[in-house]
Each structure stands twice: as structure tokens, then as C-alpha cells.
Design an enzyme around this catalytic site. Structure first.
Site, PDB file in Angstrom:
ATOM      1  N   LYS A  22       0.830  -1.216   0.000  1.00 35.14           N
ATOM      2  CA  LYS A  22       0.000   0.000   0.000  1.00 35.14           C
ATOM      3  C   LYS A  22       0.860   1.261   0.000  1.00 35.14           C
ATOM      4  O   LYS A  22       0.641   2.172  -0.798  1.00 35.14           O
ATOM      5  CB  LYS A  22      -0.899   0.004   1.238  1.00 35.14           C
ATOM      6  N   ASN A  23       1.854   1.304   0.916  1.00 31.47           N
ATOM      7  CA  ASN A  23       2.596   2.560   1.051  1.00 31.47           C
ATOM      8  C   ASN A  23       3.567   2.811  -0.100  1.00 31.47           C
ATOM      9  O   ASN A  23       4.084   3.916  -0.238  1.00 31.47           O
ATOM     10  CB  ASN A  23       3.279   2.636   2.421  1.00 31.47           C
ATOM     11  N   CYS A 116      -5.286   8.423   8.586  1.00 32.90           N
ATOM     12  CA  CYS A 116      -5.463   7.929   9.949  1.00 32.90           C
ATOM     13  C   CYS A 116      -5.129   9.016  10.971  1.00 32.90           C
ATOM     14  O   CYS A 116      -4.148   9.731  10.815  1.00 32.90           O
ATOM     15  CB  CYS A 116      -4.561   6.723  10.186  1.00 32.90           C
ATOM     16  N   ARG A 121       0.404  15.034  12.731  1.00 38.38           N
ATOM     17  CA  ARG A 121       1.206  14.504  11.615  1.00 38.38           C
ATOM     18  C   ARG A 121       1.604  15.674  10.722  1.00 38.38           C
ATOM     19  O   ARG A 121       1.037  15.876   9.645  1.00 38.38           O
ATOM     20  CB  ARG A 121       0.410  13.457  10.833  1.00 38.38           C
ATOM     21  N   ASP A 305       3.662   0.673  12.132  1.00 37.39           N
ATOM     22  CA  ASP A 305       2.426   0.115  11.561  1.00 37.39           C
ATOM     23  C   ASP A 305       2.113  -1.295  12.069  1.00 37.39           C
ATOM     24  O   ASP A 305       1.001  -1.781  11.878  1.00 37.39           O
ATOM     25  CB  ASP A 305       2.520   0.074  10.029  1.00 37.39           C
ATOM     26  N   ARG A 397      -9.198   0.592   3.651  1.00 43.15           N
ATOM     27  CA  ARG A 397      -8.235   1.516   3.030  1.00 43.15           C
ATOM     28  C   ARG A 397      -6.903   0.823   2.773  1.00 43.15           C
ATOM     29  O   ARG A 397      -6.139   1.251   1.909  1.00 43.15           O
ATOM     30  CB  ARG A 397      -7.988   2.727   3.960  1.00 43.15           C
TER      31      ARG A 397
HETATM   32  N1  EPU Z   1       7.092  14.232  10.671  1.00 45.61           N
HETATM   33  C1  EPU Z   1       7.327  15.557  10.939  1.00 45.61           C
HETATM   34  N2  EPU Z   1       7.327  16.437   9.909  1.00 45.61           N
HETATM   35  C2  EPU Z   1       7.129  16.064   8.619  1.00 45.61           C
HETATM   36  C3  EPU Z   1       6.905  14.711   8.334  1.00 45.61           C
HETATM   37  C4  EPU Z   1       6.891  13.805   9.395  1.00 45.61           C
HETATM   38  O1  EPU Z   1       7.489  15.940  12.092  1.00 45.61           O
HETATM   39  O2  EPU Z   1       7.156  16.914   7.727  1.00 45.61           O
HETATM   40  C5  EPU Z   1       7.103  13.239  11.769  1.00 45.61           C
HETATM   41  C6  EPU Z   1       5.757  12.518  11.918  1.00 45.61           C
HETATM   42  O3  EPU Z   1       4.866  13.254  12.719  1.00 45.61           O
HETATM   43  C7  EPU Z   1       6.181  11.215  12.551  1.00 45.61           C
HETATM   44  C8  EPU Z   1       7.541  10.944  11.916  1.00 45.61           C
HETATM   45  O4  EPU Z   1       7.997  12.198  11.426  1.00 45.61           O
HETATM   46  O5  EPU Z   1       6.354  11.361  13.937  1.00 45.61           O
HETATM   47  C9  EPU Z   1       7.529   9.947  10.788  1.00 45.61           C
HETATM   48  O6  EPU Z   1       6.526  10.295   9.843  1.00 45.61           O
HETATM   49  P1  EPU Z   1       6.625   9.925   8.308  1.00 45.61           P
HETATM   50  O7  EPU Z   1       6.653  11.177   7.515  1.00 45.61           O
HETATM   51  O8  EPU Z   1       7.697   8.928   8.092  1.00 45.61           O
HETATM   52  O9  EPU Z   1       5.213   9.244   8.084  1.00 45.61           O
HETATM   53  P2  EPU Z   1       4.324   9.359   6.805  1.00 45.61           P
HETATM   54  O10 EPU Z   1       5.193   9.417   5.602  1.00 45.61           O
HETATM   55  O11 EPU Z   1       3.289  10.392   6.959  1.00 45.61           O
HETATM   56  C10 EPU Z   1       4.276   6.794   6.336  1.00 45.61           C
HETATM   57  C11 EPU Z   1       3.218   5.761   6.170  1.00 45.61           C
HETATM   58  C12 EPU Z   1       2.599   5.443   7.521  1.00 45.61           C
HETATM   59  C13 EPU Z   1       3.688   4.993   8.474  1.00 45.61           C
HETATM   60  C14 EPU Z   1       4.797   6.038   8.562  1.00 45.61           C
HETATM   61  C15 EPU Z   1       5.967   5.622   9.403  1.00 45.61           C
HETATM   62  C16 EPU Z   1       2.366   6.270   3.988  1.00 45.61           C
HETATM   63  C17 EPU Z   1       1.272   6.802   3.160  1.00 45.61           C
HETATM   64  N3  EPU Z   1       2.178   6.284   5.294  1.00 45.61           N
HETATM   65  O12 EPU Z   1       3.605   7.933   6.850  1.00 45.61           O
HETATM   66  O13 EPU Z   1       1.697   4.383   7.285  1.00 45.61           O
HETATM   67  O14 EPU Z   1       3.140   4.778   9.747  1.00 45.61           O
HETATM   68  O15 EPU Z   1       5.280   6.342   7.231  1.00 45.61           O
HETATM   69  O16 EPU Z   1       6.560   4.489   8.867  1.00 45.61           O
HETATM   70  O17 EPU Z   1       3.396   5.833   3.464  1.00 45.61           O
HETATM   71  C18 EPU Z   1      -0.164   3.036   7.698  1.00 45.61           C
HETATM   72  O18 EPU Z   1       0.149   2.393   6.670  1.00 45.61           O
HETATM   73  O19 EPU Z   1      -1.032   2.639   8.515  1.00 45.61           O
HETATM   74  C19 EPU Z   1       0.507   4.298   7.960  1.00 45.61           C
HETATM   75  C20 EPU Z   1       0.023   5.211   8.795  1.00 45.61           C
END
Ligand code: EPU
Length: 431
Positions: A22-23, A116, A121, A305, A397
Site C-alpha cells: 500500500k505505502n 489515519c 502529523r 504500523d 483503506r
Molecule cells: N514528521 C514531521 N514532519 C514532517 C513529516 C513527518 O514531524 O514533515 C514526523 C511525523 O509526525 C512522525 C515521523 O515524522 O512522527 C515519521 O513520519 P513519516 O513522515 O515517516 O510518516 P508518513 O510518511 O506520513 C508513512 C506511512 C505510515 C507509516 C509512517 C511511518 C504512507 C502513506 N504512510 O507515513 O503508514 O506509519 O510512514 O513508517 O506511506 C499506515 O500504513 O497505517 C501508515 C500510517
């Protein structure tokens, strides 16, 4: 609105086929915007997030053809249409439309992403990256406006290791003029998958899987064919199911290295996990499961996750287990629901503390987010009696044909229309 019902206590076995990640999919689909001829993607998971993104690409003029799990996206007639509202709000990954549209059109208007609710975030690191590449970024009434007369390479240091920011900045940088160096990047397999697609499209990227990614901007990107990697989180979820209730559950289409941190934890708990080339065989241990402590970290650490799904298994372990989420400190909405089912668990700060083992009982519970849903499904499979899960739309989702896959390994699971009382309960949870 539907609810998912599970009659627990059945031993599960057989083979479960893992879908494409998915991701990865949610980043690969927007990445096709950058090409100037059709891109074909194989092993696309059949989940709502993918359908929503394909719909968004159609909204901006993309032509999309499905053949089973293969999609061909023709980006030639896409236009820089603003997307301040509507489907963009339905999923977090719509933020990849920012990087991709900025990269192709030099501008984008994207409503702030949904997805979610795991606590705050932020996307400040994405924005910092876009600005470094020469974009002007403003937030106007809940939508992000990005404009750049000219995108140029830059050196960007991520303050937080972020999957989303790493991918989004790459999407904007691959067609920028000159060299971009992104430091302190994430190393998740999904990032390497996106780099593989972009490279097949003609991008010049080095360093994926390390801390530093170097991009040499190119003028044009072309179409190609790409197969998505297997979903390590879906595979991990079924591994946990195998450890909870499995008699030789074979997980097919998995890259074992991608789930090593989980394999280690399951073995520490006493489960039997055997690894093949692209398969894993998981069985519940003969004796009692042992408690373990888990701390989520960026890849290759234990994935956030899988923290929620593993917590359900830990209710069955003897002794005290502590689960700490260092990525999303508030990702514990499943805990109250597990308590309703009889788990002895409490949240303290960023940790859940469990005392086991507990006999779980079927109950009416609510999935507040995708992985909370997976956690409740696992609890339902373990529990005595029938568990009713509302909020199934969150599970849909991210889990491809969950019900069919579970039925295929012997689970008693079905869907029913939610009644008035369920919907009322559901709305109460959304407050
Ligand atoms: N963060 C910041 N600033 C940013 C971006 C992130 O402070 O600009 C923080 C976030 O708040 C968090 C950490 O950095 O504490 C890591 O966040 P990351 O950006 O890596 O998460 P994401 O890219 O928004 C993806 C996956 C998530 C998964 C996380 C961590 C997707 C669409 N989502 O989210 O997947 O939990 O990486 O591995 O790729 C899920 O599949 O259930 C899911 C939520």
C-alpha cells in the site's frame, strides 16, 4: 456502512497471498504524473486508498485502464487543476500530489491531507524541501498552494526522518534543474520501490536505502512498467495471525528481510517462524507465549504500523510487555477497545503496558484507524465468541480482500450491514 464480524477461537492454516505494498502504491501512482508517456504498474493492491488516488489522477485528466491488478496510467492529458477539496481529504498520501504536480507543472494546489488520526502529523519537512527547490508555499484556507517559476537543485537536511518527506522531495526534484542532495532520509523499502520506478522512468537517483539521496535533475521522464514490492505490513499482520492462531500458516509473496524485526520479536515470544526465499511459515508455539518489550523505530527498526497488531498478540503472552511508539506517540486508540475485550493493558505516555495472558472475549469494538482495525481483527480471531468491528472503512483503506484472505485460512468472518445503534456508536467514536 458495514461491520465486520469474527467468531474467534478457530485454528488457522493454509496459504495467504500477500498483495503489493500500500505505502508504495500510494506514492507510485502520483509519481506517474511526472512521465510523458503511459506507465504500467503491476501487483496493485485492491484497496480504497489506491482507488481514491486513481480517481484523483482521473480528475486532473489522467487516463486509467485496469486489467486485474495491473493499471496503466496515461499522464499525457493531465493538467495542473487545483485540488483544494474532495478526494484529497480522504487519505494522507494525497500529499504526494504536491511533489508530483510541482515537479511536472511547477505548481499545485492540494487540500491538506486526511488519513489515519494518529495524533499530530505535520508536513513541515515536505514544505521545507519544496521551498529549498525554489517553490513558494502558502497555506490558504486549509489548502497548500505551491508555485515555482523554476525548480532548481538544492541541499536539504531533514530534521525528522520521514518517509513522506523523502519521497515527496524526490518527486519534486527529479525534473528540477541541477543536483539535489537530501540528507537524513528514510530508508524504508517503499522508498527504494519509488526510486526503482523513477529510475525506470529515466530519473537519475543514487543512494536509495542509505542516509543520503543524490538526484541529478533530468528534463523529461518517460513511461515504463513496474511491479510493486510485497506489502511488508500486510505480511507482518498475517505473521502475527499465524503466531496467534496458526497451525502452519504459509505467507506467500513476502521479502523476509523486510520483516526481520517482527520475525525476531515473534521468535523471542516463542512462535515458530521459518523463512524461505519469498515465503514464511508461521505457527503458534506449543507452550505459552512469552512477553516482550517493543519499541517502534524507523526502518529497519520495528515498524510503527505493526505495533498495534502485535499488541493484540501480546495480550496472550505471560508476563508484562511494554510497547513504546517513538514514531507516533498517540497511536494507541486500539487499547481501550482491547480492554473491552478483556485485555489487561494501560497506556502511559508513549507506551502501552500489558499484563498477560488474558482470555479475550468477543465484544462490540470500533476501528478508529487502519492498523487499530488490524489489531482488533487479530483480537477477534483470538477471542472466545463473536467480535463485531465497526469502522471497517478504515480497514478497507489498506487490507486487500481481508475477509476472503481470512476465510481462505479457516477464519469464521463475515460482514453485515451496520444498524442504527452501530452507526450511533461509530459517530460517538469520531468525536
Ligand atoms: N514528521 C514531521 N514532519 C514532517 C513529516 C513527518 O514531524 O514533515 C514526523 C511525523 O509526525 C512522525 C515521523 O515524522 O512522527 C515519521 O513520519 P513519516 O513522515 O515517516 O510518516 P508518513 O510518511 O506520513 C508513512 C506511512 C505510515 C507509516 C509512517 C511511518 C504512507 C502513506 N504512510 O507515513 O503508514 O506509519 O510512514 O513508517 O506511506 C499506515 O500504513 O497505517 C501508515 C500510517
Amino acid at each position: 456502512m458495514e461491520k465486520l464480524l469474527i467468531e474467534g477461537g478457530h485454528r488457522l492454516g493454509g496459504t495467504v497471498q500477500i498483495s503489493g505494498a500500500k505505502n508504495s502504491a500510494v506514492a507510485l501512482i502520483p509519481a506517474t504524473i511526472l512521465a510523458d508517456s503511459p506507465v504500467t504498474i503491476d501487483q496493485l493492491p485492491d484497496i480504497t486508498d489506491v482507488r481514491t488516488l486513481c480517481h484523483l489522477l482521473q480528475e486532473i485528466g489522467g487516463k486509467i485502464t485496469f486489467h486485474g491488478n495491473t493499471v496503466t496510467i496515461d499522464p499525457r492529458s493531465m493538467v495542473d487543476m487545483p485540488l483544494p477539496n474532495g478526494s484529497v481529504k480522504k487519505l494522507r498520501a494525497s500529499y504526494y500530489m504536491m511533489g508530483a504536480m510541482l515537479g511536472r507543472f511547477g505548481k499545485a494546489v492540494i487540500g491538506l491531507p486526511g488519513g489515519c488520526n494518529l495524533g499530530p502529523r505535520p508536513i513541515d519537512q515536505h514544505i521545507k524541501g519544496f521551498e529549498a527547490l525554489g517553490a513558494k508555499v502558502t497555506n490558504e484556507q486549509g489548502a497548500i498552494y505551491l508555485r515555482a517559476d523554476h525548480l532548481h537543485g538544492a541541499r536539504i537536511y531533514l530534521d525528522v526522518v520521514s518517509v513522506g518527506a523523502t519521497i515527496n522531495i524526490m518527486l519534486a526534484a527529479v525534473r528540477a534543474e541541477g543536483q539535489t542532495i537530501i540528507e537524513n532520509v528514510a530508508k524504508e523499502p517503499e522508498i527504494i520501490d519509488v526510486v526503482t520506478l523513477l529510475t525506470s522512468m529515466g530519473a537519475k537517483i543514487k543512494g536509495a536505502g542509505t542516509d543520503v539521496i543524490r538526484i541529478e535533475g533530468v528534463r523529461e521522464l518517460h513511461g515504463c512498467r513496474h511491479m510493486i514490492i510485497p506489502d511488508r505490513i500486510e505480511a507482518g499482520t498475517y505473521m502475527i495471525i499465524g503466531a496467534a492462531a496458526g497451525r502452519e500458516l504459509l505467507i506467500d509473496n513476502v521479502i523476509p528481510q523486510h520483516v526481520e524485526s517482527l520475525t525476531a520479536k515473534l521468535r523471542e515470544m516463542g512462535a515458530d517462524v521459518q523463512t524461505g526465499e519469498d515465503q514464511m511459515l508461521v505457527s503458534r508455539c506449543k507452550g505459552t507465549l512469552k512477553s516482550v518489550d517493543v519499541k517502534t523505530l524507523v526502518y529497519p527498526g520495528f515498524p510503527t504500523d505493526l505495533q498495534q497488531p502485535l499488541t493484540s498478540l501480546l495480550t496472550q503472552a505471560t508476563g508484562t510487555s511494554i510497547v513504546t511508539d517513538t514514531i507516533y506517540g498517540a497511536r494507541f486508540k486500539h487499547i481501550d477497545e482491547l480492554r473491552r475485550m478483556g485485555a489487561d493493558v494501560k497506556v502511559e505516555g508513549r507506551s502501552a503496558i500489558l499484563s498477560g495472558s488474558s482470555q479475550l472475549e468477543g465484544a462490540k469494538v470500533h476501528a478508529s484507524d487502519l492498523r487499530a482495525g488490524a489489531s482488533l481483527v487479530i483480537a477477534g480471531l483470538i477471542a472466545r465468541g463473536i467480535t463485531e468491528i465497526t469502522g471497517v472503512e478504515h480497514i478497507d483503506r489498506g487490507y486487500d480482500h481481508l475477509m476472503e484472505k481470512l476465510s481462505g485460512i479457516g477464519a469464521h468472518v463475515w460482514r453485515e450491514q451496520a444498524d442504527e445503534a452501530d452507526i450511533h456508536e461509530n459517530l460517538k467514536h469520531q468525536d
